[in-house]
Design a protein around this motif. Structure first.
Motif, PDB file in Angstrom:
ATOM      1  N   HIS A  65      93.828  49.529  27.728  1.00 39.13           N
ATOM      2  CA  HIS A  65      93.451  50.424  29.035  1.00 39.13           C
ATOM      3  C   HIS A  65      92.199  51.374  28.646  1.00 39.13           C
ATOM      4  CE1 HIS A  65      97.515  49.431  31.121  1.00 39.13           C
ATOM      5  NE2 HIS A  65      96.643  48.416  31.332  1.00 39.13           N
ATOM      6  N   GLY A  66      91.544  50.969  27.610  1.00 40.18           N
ATOM      7  CA  GLY A  66      90.518  52.062  27.239  1.00 40.18           C
ATOM      8  C   GLY A  66      90.788  52.754  25.966  1.00 40.18           C
TER       9      GLY A  66
ATOM     10  N   GLN B  13      87.432  52.873  32.728  1.00 39.43           N
ATOM     11  CA  GLN B  13      87.439  53.126  34.395  1.00 39.43           C
ATOM     12  C   GLN B  13      85.985  53.101  34.798  1.00 39.43           C
ATOM     13  OE1 GLN B  13      90.325  53.889  36.020  1.00 39.43           O
ATOM     14  NE2 GLN B  13      91.302  53.376  34.503  1.00 39.43           N
ATOM     15  N   THR B  17      88.205  52.027  38.838  1.00 37.30           N
ATOM     16  CA  THR B  17      88.755  50.556  38.571  1.00 37.30           C
ATOM     17  C   THR B  17      89.040  50.372  37.053  1.00 37.30           C
ATOM     18  OG1 THR B  17      87.787  49.776  40.655  1.00 37.30           O
ATOM     19  CG2 THR B  17      88.187  48.306  38.842  1.00 37.30           C
ATOM     20  N   THR B  18      90.307  49.758  36.457  1.00 35.95           N
ATOM     21  CA  THR B  18      90.363  49.652  35.177  1.00 35.95           C
ATOM     22  C   THR B  18      89.435  48.319  35.051  1.00 35.95           C
ATOM     23  OG1 THR B  18      92.242  50.650  35.116  1.00 35.95           O
ATOM     24  CG2 THR B  18      92.001  49.164  33.347  1.00 35.95           C
TER      25      THR B  18
ATOM     26  N   TYR C 247      83.862  55.410  28.954  1.00 39.19           N
ATOM     27  CA  TYR C 247      83.562  53.957  28.607  1.00 39.19           C
ATOM     28  C   TYR C 247      82.033  53.501  28.869  1.00 39.19           C
ATOM     29  CZ  TYR C 247      83.016  48.994  30.466  1.00 39.19           C
ATOM     30  OH  TYR C 247      82.791  47.803  30.468  1.00 39.19           O
TER      31      TYR C 247
END
Lengths: 259, 259, 259, 259
Positions: A65-66, B13, B17-18, C247
């Protein structure tokens, strides 16, 4: 065999053939997916086609999930200090305690305690248990989400479960608990993805003691990918940035009798 | 973004949105297998159909070999002492050092150093490198087996690689090294399963730094199954049996000045 | 005894008496300090009075430096996720790799390789080795400090070593290397505290393989104190704060063939 | 300070001086023993002379008991597989769960729950609690020994406690529980060494949450000594000996649909 110190039914040798739960490893290779083999080592038998698809879907849902979760931070930090990849994976696994990655296990345990071999009216049982929990001011793990009225991953899981023909007691019970909680509390208390996976694993017949292990198996590939990224993109070593930490203990004082 | 302390390209994200490597997690669930998702987090893109089948086959090959390896013994021992499942998994990961589970990484590193961007005559290169290694009395990791003339798992892997259309440089090089070693030493020096997997991962384009992680990902499900078995079948706690250990240090001597 | 799988000279039973390196544990209790007992298990014999004082001083010097080092952050993070104190200690130990807590071991190894059984002119040897290292552009571990011209802990260590009558080859060599480096580079290159402890441990006759263990033994009490503080002062669980991470992987893209 | 994410009262900087619980580290070095510094980080203040001697005696009592305990076996096994010393220490710490090294913590917790701020007749309270426990068929941790009528280490600890002037509530309570248990059960139920250390730590004013950490601090030096011995005396790598293990799972069966 009876008096051996170390016995296992997971894997071993039969007449010189390496077997996993009785199946020759050689035959498994190329004939079943890795998700199926995971199902096999955990459950003792190979999945049906719907179980295989469901298992792969649930493992995929948990893979990463990151960078924010402590499992990733701990793993990258350990690697960053000049340690091996397997030590960093171990640090990641160590973080997966009751408050991080523990929800599937907790839900499975509770669902199996509450539902057990119960036959018949699942909605009635859900109402009864919700009343009990609310009277005792106990929280139901697996319900509620800080952002969503309905957790989209739960929706996806339940769709797939329906598509694949899963719809047995535990899923019904979990949804009934959600609906009862929401009616009683008059606010969204959605079954979250951990609760949904827990219910599906229960319907598949897994013992709750498998729950934490399921999550670890699903999450380790993400942790490994993060460590390799730390290895190939970052310089050593990570420590808290200046200004983010401080000392708030006793003020300066002399050591008695010091010279 | 540039000045963030913690950045990753693995997952995160995008507009709420993941995503995993850019793919919405929601879309991955139910559409790709867990083996494919592992490939995705490690490599950055989804596998082709042959790559998917090969990846699943290789992961399956490593899942478990029984109770004897130290990763299993350490994991079961730690659980047996009254610790959590995730701590026991961590202990299992900690055992996977250079001498246990390290061969795939070592082979990949060596193969990538030796072959690199080499184009052309792979057999000639293999002969040259084998001569170099023999002259320097260095050992080639990934070759030789105490029981087999040909490792049946290697045979299976190479069959599948051929069936799936893998046959590129690294596999050819590995087989050429095997043949050259055997000719030079006049005894079986079969490419073993670690060497075969290493060659295939190289042909798939994986960096050698992924090698140990690949093995850990593949082996953790087996370790989890063993811990659950320890939990459900055994009593605490394991220690060395009487008669298997002893003290061979200095004889009894008094502490100077003791009262 | 010879064919036992598990033998040790550290501790065991002699005629029903528990001994540490031959000394009855019962007699050690109350007659020697914990620092002395640490010396005993690591070295095989009890320290003299000066060795005892030096050992206690060096262990004290390493016990804790605050909350910023990764060993503390990892340990508190693991505990914070709902894990046991011993798992959190393990996470702390896992961070102590080559770049964090590894300097004593590295210095001891280097000092023992360079000085070995060398007798006689230590300053001349230091000059020769510094020249060699500078020609090869190799760095001497244990020298240099980002803040200090002279590391006050080193000064303290060397004072105590002199006061207690330590002044043998390794300390002289370390100081000579410092002076030679500074003359050659025309800037401060102070022997730091890791280098000073390494030299003193070498003069005490410890094998370099003990160096990392010495540091771990000294640092674990600090890690334990931090974990207990996390337990008693903080709420679960720690994850990266919003805004500190992000990210930076591929942009949003569809899963091929997804439904 | 109030809004820092990471705060500690254990150690840090005051005006450029490194302090441990307010004391300059520089002044501690050479003026207090390592046992005292351990007391300081755990308790927040320096020990009195009797507390110092008692602390050192208790730490010494726990340092090592030979090669058989799982902490040693796990640590040596992990090192033996080609891993670093700090990873092996971590594996040792991981084994120290509820059933191995957990007794001091469990006793301290129970003693503090039962005795709390109780003033006055300790023997009467002991009788009351023993009756309660026996009626509820609950076991008192810290009492009973498979070999001894009186645990010689307990005898030593209690002698030292008396000699050093410790004799307060918790020790009296622990001895009263022992005597009451023995009278009620008509067989030896000696206070064992874990129970004695727990009582003394309680009388010193330590919170029970320190109990497991105390044991880990005391035991890690022994674990390090074992790892160094594995490093210098043994060859890699340890796995279960042939004949000590076996597979007792399902018999050989074909993989459905395998080619």
């Amino acid at each position: 065999m009876a008096d051996l110190l170390w016995k296992t039914s997971v894997a071993g040798q039969i007449d010189g053939t390496t077997v996993i739960r009785g199946y020759p490893l050689q035959e498994l290779i190329g004939n079943v997916s890795f998700g199926d083999t995971i199902y096999l080592v955990l459950k003792g038998n190979l999945p049906t086609a719907p179980e295989s698809r469901m298992m792969n879907a649930m493992l995929t849902a948990c893979i990463d999930h990151g960078i924010a979760p402590p499992s990733v931070v701990a793993a990258r930090t350990v690697f960053s200090g000049g340690n091996s990849l397997n030590s960093a994976v171990a640090a990641g696994a160590l973080t997966l305690g009751d408050f991080h990655g523990g929800a599937i296990e907790q839900c499975m345990k509770l669902f199996q305690e509450l539902l057990g071999d119960h036959q018949g009216d699942v909605a009635g049982l859900a109402k009864e248990k919700v009343d009990e929990f609310r009277a005792a001011k106990k929280r139901f793990p697996g319900f509620g989400h800080k952002l969503y009225k309905r957790d989209p991953r739960t929706v996806r899981m339940l769709e797939l479960a329906q598509e694949y023909g899963f719809g047995a007691n535990y899923i019904q019970f979990a949804v009934a608990v959600q609906d009862t909680l929401e009616a009683a509390m008059d606010r969204p208390m959605p079954l979250n993805v951990d609760g949904a996976i827990a219910a599906i694993l229960c319907d598949m017949g897994f013992d709750w003691r498998v729950g934490k292990g399921f999550f670890i198996i699903a999450r380790i590939p993400g942790v490994v990918a993060h460590i390799v990224e730390e290895w190939t993109r970052e310089k050593p070593f990570r420590r808290l940035p200046e200004g983010s930490y401080g000392y708030d203990g006793p003020g300066l004082r002399p050591v008695p009798g010091s010279k």
